[in-house]
Write an enzyme that holds these catalytic residues in place. Structure first.
Site, PDB file in Angstrom:
ATOM      1  N   GLU A   1       0.828  -1.213   0.000  1.00 18.36           N
ATOM      2  CA  GLU A   1       0.000   0.000   0.000  1.00 18.36           C
ATOM      3  C   GLU A   1       0.860   1.259   0.000  1.00 18.36           C
ATOM      4  OE1 GLU A   1      -3.671   2.260   2.341  1.00 18.36           O
ATOM      5  OE2 GLU A   1      -2.576   0.656   3.343  1.00 18.36           O
TER       6      GLU A   1
ATOM      7  N   LYS B   1      -2.723  -1.992  -2.956  1.00 23.48           N
ATOM      8  CA  LYS B   1      -3.760  -1.059  -2.525  1.00 23.48           C
ATOM      9  C   LYS B   1      -3.302   0.358  -2.823  1.00 23.48           C
ATOM     10  CE  LYS B   1      -6.606   0.211   1.479  1.00 23.48           C
ATOM     11  NZ  LYS B   1      -7.101  -0.227   2.806  1.00 23.48           N
TER      12      LYS B   1
END
Length: 298
Positions: free
Chosen positions: A177, A214
């Site tokens: 992420e 992400k």
């Protein structure tokens, strides 16, 4: 090796991921938004108990199931807690059909070269071994891009992939992420650079490796389509990043193949004072809206 049923769900099934992983720094804000002000409790133990109760209320609600919610990202204390007398990861998968993930990062370093790398994660191997023992499928770890700095973004990607390999060694699937802040003054350029660095990192992975990614919903719709097509990528998911749910869903629906992994946008209408019917109705409405944005594209 990751569970094959969980892998099939994460790779192929329509739906989205619920991010229920607020940690120490963000927990007071999450509780306040839920209707529990900071002056109504004292100390970390009470705070974490209240947020655990909130999370258990969410995952045990009738509307929270694997029909639309593919997975849930948990905070460590939630992973170690119980729901209806079962370990939370067991309850999620066996009773709800929801794949459990674990947030493993310990926060961010100070900004340097336009980015914030992750702080060191002491005891990571022990934590990963515990997570694997509890039958979690994967992990999530966040770093932040503030500016379009090629060298800084390269450092972000290098760190994410390096720790991702440590995670994969325990049979878990890492969610990388690297968040680009919505308020970044050169966000579109930063996202272009990030795409380049992520493609380099993916191309360098061994053939048997699987990762998820992400990302902030990009300025340019479908910018991240090349990542979704990469054979090492299980799924590309979107964070809400400060958008309201309406805004996040509208932006997400413009990005084909990208599904939600929302936190604040999922729970923004939930209140501690609601009765169970009101709570489930509000959560169900949020789940339906996020599911549509994740599966019906414009």
């Amino acid at each position: 090796m990751p569970d094959s049923q969980m892998m099939a769900q994460m790779r192929d099934k329509p739906g989205f991921i619920a991010a229920l992983d607020q940690s120490g720094g963000s927990t007071p804000k999450a509780l306040a938004a839920y209707g529990i002000p900071e002056d109504s409790y004292s100390g970390d133990a009470a705070m974490f108990q209240l947020v655990h109760e909130m999370r258990v209320r969410i995952i045990t609600a009738l509307s929270f199931s694997g029909g639309k919610v593919l997975a849930a990202i948990l905070f460590e204390k939630t992973m170690d807690g119980a729901a209806h007398g079962q370990p939370v990861p067991t309850y999620l998968w066996k009773e709800r059909g929801v794949v459990p993930f674990l947030k493993v990062d310990k926060g961010l370093e100070e900004e340097k070269d336009g980015v914030q790398l992750m702080k060191p994660i002491p005891g990571l191997d022990d934590l990963l071994a515990r997570a694997a023992g509890l039958n979690l499928f994967g992990t999530k770890m966040r770093s932040v891009v503030n500016r379009a700095s090629r060298s800084g973004i390269a450092a972000i990607a290098e760190q994410q992939f390096a720790i991702g390999e440590q995670i994969a060694a325990h049979g878990l699937v890492p969610i990388l992420e690297p968040e680009v802040l919505l308020k970044s003054p050169d966000r579109a350029a930063a996202e272009d650079m990030l795409l380049d660095e992520l493609k380099k990192g993916l191309d360098a992975l061994p053939a048997h490796r699987n990762v998820m990614i992400k990302l902030t919903i990009p300025v340019k719709p479908d910018l991240y389509a090349p990542l979704m097509a990469h054979p090492r990528v299980v799924r590309v998911v979107a964070l809400s990043g400060g958008y309201s749910r309406d805004e996040a869903c509208a932006e997400l629906a413009r990005n084909h193949g990208m599904i939600a992994s929302f936190s604040r946008a999922l729970v923004e209408d939930l209140r501690h004072q609601m009765n169970e019917a009101e709570f489930d109705a509000a959560l169900g409405a949020a789940i339906d809206q996020i599911y549509r944005a994740s599966t019906v594209k414009v």
